[in-house]
Design a protein around this motif. Structure first.
Motif, PDB file in Angstrom:
ATOM      1  N   GLU A 112      17.929  -9.378 -16.821  1.00 30.69           N
ATOM      2  CA  GLU A 112      18.944  -9.330 -15.783  1.00 30.69           C
ATOM      3  C   GLU A 112      20.321  -8.998 -16.367  1.00 30.69           C
ATOM      4  OE1 GLU A 112      19.558 -13.090 -13.885  1.00 30.69           O
ATOM      5  OE2 GLU A 112      18.272 -14.109 -15.269  1.00 30.69           O
ATOM      6  N   CYS A 123      23.244  -7.721 -15.548  1.00 32.76           N
ATOM      7  CA  CYS A 123      24.099  -7.353 -14.420  1.00 32.76           C
ATOM      8  C   CYS A 123      25.546  -7.356 -14.883  1.00 32.76           C
ATOM      9  CB  CYS A 123      23.914  -8.321 -13.255  1.00 32.76           C
ATOM     10  SG  CYS A 123      22.300  -8.241 -12.467  1.00 32.76           S
ATOM     11  N   CYS A 128      22.766  -3.654 -12.174  1.00 33.05           N
ATOM     12  CA  CYS A 128      21.784  -4.487 -12.870  1.00 33.05           C
ATOM     13  C   CYS A 128      20.695  -3.590 -13.445  1.00 33.05           C
ATOM     14  CB  CYS A 128      21.175  -5.512 -11.923  1.00 33.05           C
ATOM     15  SG  CYS A 128      22.397  -6.646 -11.212  1.00 33.05           S
ATOM     16  N   THR A 185      15.411 -14.816 -10.356  1.00 35.81           N
ATOM     17  CA  THR A 185      16.668 -14.668 -11.075  1.00 35.81           C
ATOM     18  C   THR A 185      17.533 -13.518 -10.569  1.00 35.81           C
ATOM     19  OG1 THR A 185      15.608 -13.277 -12.759  1.00 35.81           O
ATOM     20  CG2 THR A 185      15.680 -15.653 -13.175  1.00 35.81           C
ATOM     21  N   PHE A 186      16.927 -12.636  -9.762  1.00 31.54           N
ATOM     22  CA  PHE A 186      17.666 -11.480  -9.263  1.00 31.54           C
ATOM     23  C   PHE A 186      16.924 -10.943  -8.044  1.00 31.54           C
ATOM     24  CE2 PHE A 186      17.419  -6.809  -9.132  1.00 31.54           C
ATOM     25  CZ  PHE A 186      18.729  -6.481  -8.840  1.00 31.54           C
ATOM     26  N   LEU A 199      22.940  -8.664  -2.581  1.00 32.99           N
ATOM     27  CA  LEU A 199      22.572  -8.986  -3.961  1.00 32.99           C
ATOM     28  C   LEU A 199      22.404 -10.492  -4.108  1.00 32.99           C
ATOM     29  CD1 LEU A 199      22.412  -8.216  -7.056  1.00 32.99           C
ATOM     30  CD2 LEU A 199      24.892  -8.564  -7.096  1.00 32.99           C
ATOM     31  N   TYR A 200      21.377 -10.879  -4.886  1.00 26.44           N
ATOM     32  CA  TYR A 200      21.172 -12.278  -5.265  1.00 26.44           C
ATOM     33  C   TYR A 200      21.186 -12.351  -6.780  1.00 26.44           C
ATOM     34  CZ  TYR A 200      18.699 -16.750  -5.954  1.00 26.44           C
ATOM     35  OH  TYR A 200      18.334 -18.017  -6.339  1.00 26.44           O
ATOM     36  N   ASN A 201      22.124 -13.115  -7.316  1.00 25.95           N
ATOM     37  CA  ASN A 201      22.203 -13.323  -8.750  1.00 25.95           C
ATOM     38  C   ASN A 201      22.966 -14.625  -8.995  1.00 25.95           C
ATOM     39  OD1 ASN A 201      23.144 -13.296 -11.531  1.00 25.95           O
ATOM     40  ND2 ASN A 201      22.440 -11.176 -11.618  1.00 25.95           N
ATOM     41  N   GLU A 206      23.670 -16.319 -11.579  1.00 30.53           N
ATOM     42  CA  GLU A 206      24.602 -16.326 -12.706  1.00 30.53           C
ATOM     43  C   GLU A 206      25.954 -15.721 -12.327  1.00 30.53           C
ATOM     44  OE1 GLU A 206      22.960 -14.647 -16.220  1.00 30.53           O
ATOM     45  OE2 GLU A 206      21.414 -16.179 -16.427  1.00 30.53           O
ATOM     46  N   ASN A 218      24.739 -14.777  -3.545  1.00 27.85           N
ATOM     47  CA  ASN A 218      23.605 -15.013  -2.663  1.00 27.85           C
ATOM     48  C   ASN A 218      23.985 -14.419  -1.317  1.00 27.85           C
ATOM     49  OD1 ASN A 218      21.287 -15.872  -1.386  1.00 27.85           O
ATOM     50  ND2 ASN A 218      21.891 -18.037  -1.278  1.00 27.85           N
TER      51      ASN A 218
END
Length: 257
Positions: A27, A29, A42, A81-82, A233-235, A237, A241
Motif C-alpha cells: 500500500e 499511497c 496508490c 488495508t486499502f 478511497l479507503y486507507n 493510514e 474512509n
C-alpha cells in the motif's frame, strides 16, 4: 546443532526485514501534484499482494460502504488495508457492465450505446470503454471489444469507461482545456506490471487526468473508474474512509492482508 540454531536465527532476521518491505509494497499511497492538481496515488505489486473485487456480502446485499467491507473482512480474520471504487454502477448498486469475481461472471459485458435526453453520452458509454482484469499473469487493461475477442482467463474483472490511455496514447475523444472538471478516480497498469490507482482531490478534466497516468505515472494503459460523488478511497493510514453520496458504492477494489 549450533550451526542449525544460528541458521534459524539468521532466517528469522531475514524474514523480519522482509515483512515491512512487503507491507510497504502492498500500500504505497502518496500525495502527488501534477499540473497544479492534487491526487492520491496508490501503487500495488499485484503478484505479491491479495487484491480482489467485492460487490455483495454473505447476505446477498451490496457492501455499499468501505467500512462494511472492512468489517466483513475482519470477521474472516483478515484486514482491509486499502479500497477504492471499482467502476460505475446502477441505482441498485449493481455493476454497469462486465463483473467477474473469483472466476465467476456475475454480470455480462455491456456493449450498448446510450445517450442522455440532452444528447450527451454518459461516461460509461464513451468509446472505447474498457475492462480491468486480474489473472495468473497479473493485471491488464483492454478495450472491451478486444477483451471479449481475446477472452483472457480472469479471476477478477470490471468494466468501466472511458479508457484513459490506450497503448500509451491518450483517448482521442478528450478535449484539451475542457471545462468539464470534477473529482475523478482511475486505474492504470504500468511499468513492470505495477497497478496504480489515482483519485483526484481537485476537479480535473479527462485530458489532464489521462495525462497523469501516461506522463507522470508511466502507465501505457489506464481506465476511468468514476467521478464526482462516486469516487472514493479507503486507507486507514491516511485517515481516509470516503463515502459515496449516491448512497454507497457498487463494485469495490479491496486489498486484503
Amino acid at each position: 546443532m549450533t550451526y542449525l540454531k544460528h541458521g534459524m536465527l539468521a532466517l528469522a532476521f531475514v524474514l523480519a526485514a522482509l515483512l515491512p518491505l512487503h507491507h510497504a509494497q502492498a500500500e504505497q499511497c502518496e500525495k502527488v501534484t501534477f499540473d497544479e492538481a492534487q491526487y492520491v496515488v496508490c501503487s500495488l505489486e499485484v503478484r505479491k499482494v491479495d487484491l480482489r473485487l467485492f460487490w455483495k456480502g454473505a447476505d446477498g446485499e451490496p457492501y455499499r460502504a468501505f467500512s462494511s467491507l472492512a468489517e466483513a473482512v475482519r470477521a474472516e480474520g483478515r484486514k482491509l488495508t486499502f479500497a477504492v471504487n471499482a467502476g460505475m454502477y446502477r441505482a441498485d448498486f449493481s455493476p454497469m457492465g462486465l463483473y467477474v469475481e473469483n472466476g465467476r461472471e456475475l454480470k455480462p459485458a455491456n456493449m450498448a450505446a446510450a445517450q442522455s435526453a440532452a444528447g450527451q453520452v454518459p461516461n460509461f458509454y464513451k468509446k472505447p470503454n474498457g475492462v480491468f482484469f486480474l489473472g495468473e499473469a497479473g493485471a491488464g487493461i483492454l478495450p472491451t471489444d478486444v477483451f471479449l475477442k481475446l477472452a483472457p482467463k480472469a479471476r477478477f474483472a470490471t468494466q468501466s469507461g472511458p479508457m484513459l490511455v490506450i497503448a500509451n496514447r491518450l483517448n482521442p475523444i478528450f478535449i484539451i482545456g475542457s471545462t468539464d472538471r470534477t473529482r475523478r478516480s482511475g486505474v492504470g497498469v504500468c511499468e513492470n506490471g505495477i497497478v496504480r490507482f489515482a483519485i483526484s482531490e481537485d476537479g480535473v478534466n479527462f485530458h489532464d487526468f489521462a495525462r497523469l497516468f501516461r506522463d507522470r505515472l508511466q502507465c501505457p494503459d489506464a481506465l476511468f473508474l468514476d467521478g464526482g460523488r462516486g469516487a472514493g478511497l479507503y486507507n486507514p493510514e491516511m485517515g481516509r474512509n470516503d463515502w459515496s453520496w449516491h448512497g454507497g458504492y457498487g463494485p469495490i477494489f479491496g486489498l486484503v492482508e
